[in-house]
Design a protein around this motif. Structure first.
Motif, PDB file in Angstrom:
ATOM      1  N   LEU E  41       0.852  -1.185   0.000  1.00  0.00           N
ATOM      2  CA  LEU E  41       0.000   0.000   0.000  1.00  0.00           C
ATOM      3  C   LEU E  41       0.891   1.240   0.000  1.00  0.00           C
ATOM      4  O   LEU E  41       1.704   1.433   0.902  1.00  0.00           O
ATOM      5  N   ILE E  42       0.722   2.052  -1.034  1.00  0.00           N
ATOM      6  CA  ILE E  42       1.517   3.273  -1.158  1.00  0.00           C
ATOM      7  C   ILE E  42       0.670   4.470  -0.726  1.00  0.00           C
ATOM      8  O   ILE E  42      -0.492   4.584  -1.119  1.00  0.00           O
ATOM      9  N   THR E  43       1.239   5.325   0.091  1.00  0.00           N
ATOM     10  CA  THR E  43       0.577   6.569   0.467  1.00  0.00           C
ATOM     11  C   THR E  43       1.403   7.738  -0.052  1.00  0.00           C
ATOM     12  O   THR E  43       2.581   7.862   0.281  1.00  0.00           O
ATOM     13  N   ASP E  44       0.783   8.564  -0.889  1.00  0.00           N
ATOM     14  CA  ASP E  44       1.455   9.768  -1.394  1.00  0.00           C
ATOM     15  C   ASP E  44       1.381  10.846  -0.326  1.00  0.00           C
ATOM     16  O   ASP E  44       0.291  11.225   0.097  1.00  0.00           O
ATOM     17  N   VAL E  45       2.523  11.324   0.108  1.00  0.00           N
ATOM     18  CA  VAL E  45       2.551  12.327   1.165  1.00  0.00           C
ATOM     19  C   VAL E  45       2.889  13.690   0.559  1.00  0.00           C
ATOM     20  O   VAL E  45       3.847  13.821  -0.213  1.00  0.00           O
ATOM     21  N   ASP E  46       2.110  14.681   0.896  1.00  0.00           N
ATOM     22  CA  ASP E  46       2.360  16.035   0.413  1.00  0.00           C
ATOM     23  C   ASP E  46       3.435  16.701   1.295  1.00  0.00           C
ATOM     24  O   ASP E  46       3.479  16.475   2.504  1.00  0.00           O
ATOM     25  N   LYS E  47       4.272  17.522   0.682  1.00  0.00           N
ATOM     26  CA  LYS E  47       5.343  18.165   1.457  1.00  0.00           C
ATOM     27  C   LYS E  47       4.813  19.126   2.514  1.00  0.00           C
ATOM     28  O   LYS E  47       5.540  19.534   3.411  1.00  0.00           O
ATOM     29  N   SER E  48       3.549  19.472   2.403  1.00  0.00           N
ATOM     30  CA  SER E  48       2.941  20.332   3.435  1.00  0.00           C
ATOM     31  C   SER E  48       2.457  19.508   4.628  1.00  0.00           C
ATOM     32  O   SER E  48       1.977  20.057   5.611  1.00  0.00           O
TER      33      SER E  48
END
Lengths: 62, 62, 62, 62, 62, 62
Positions: E41-48
């Protein structure tokens, strides 16, 4: 998919067995899909590792 | 809501107690909301289960 | 280590900035360690994805 | 406590509503406790972010 | 089982495809087991939404 | 960043050591980035805490 994770205070193995069965059935009933694909992961949480309102549960007086 | 989870190497129960208190206060101070609604879950991580740079911490020589 | 994850309803970027700063300071104050090693991951939770008492928050009337 | 997290492919809000209700009831039935204390967090997972057998679901041909 | 979760800044779909394939192979090579049973499971994390050293990544100047 | 978490049934420390090394290398090969920034957290899951198809693994007869 799906993965259901349950974080809870320690329960008996009999309770976990029933919980796994019933959560799986509840998922199929409401969201459909293949029963075999439903994965459940239980995490036993110690009362010394959980807090609400800033107080560790193990330290609460009730 | 919110749920704050802390994964860290083993600390004393006194440290956990202070941590839960101060994280909760920090949340209310910066984001507002009801202190009672803030849940904290601490996970004690063993040094044999954490790696950085491809090396398990328990195997590091420093 | 440590990793602190916060699951909360959407906040402003200013609130997140202050939260990250204060959670980090609270951790160092109570548990010690190197400030740089503290990682924080915020997850914005939609009210349609959170439930308590069996009712999705977005459906609650208050 | 407990916290139940469900990671699943996108469902309708009606399905999520029913799921939250039924998971909560299943928990109380098998493990007891106070219904209000049961928290559920749903994460919508995109098929481009889930893999089994080394293949991203969005890339599977079936 | 196992479930491998990756939280990372946004990558291309091609990178995710290769990552899923190689993580799965690495798991089988080192820990054995059935390739089909490995879930990622991949979670895209925002730099904010990510901070280290108390500073949100999106606010860092480098 | 990134953080890779592996939830799996108990493995030997030698297997964990090799797994951490190979997952890290697989990440750098496919997604680039600095090896030192890759964090891995392993969670040992007991067969009494994992279910598929509604049945706890420890209760399965095979």
């Amino acid at each position: 998919m799906p993965v259901i994770r349950v974080e809870m205070f320690k329960r008996t193995q009999e309770q976990k067995k029933n919980l796994a069965k019933e959560l799986t059935e509840a998922f199929v009933r409401t969201c459909g899909g293949n029963k075999e694909a439903i994965k459940i992961l239980i995490t036993d949480v110690d009362k010394s590792n959980w807090a609400s309102g800033g107080i560790i549960t193990a330290d609460k007086k009730d």
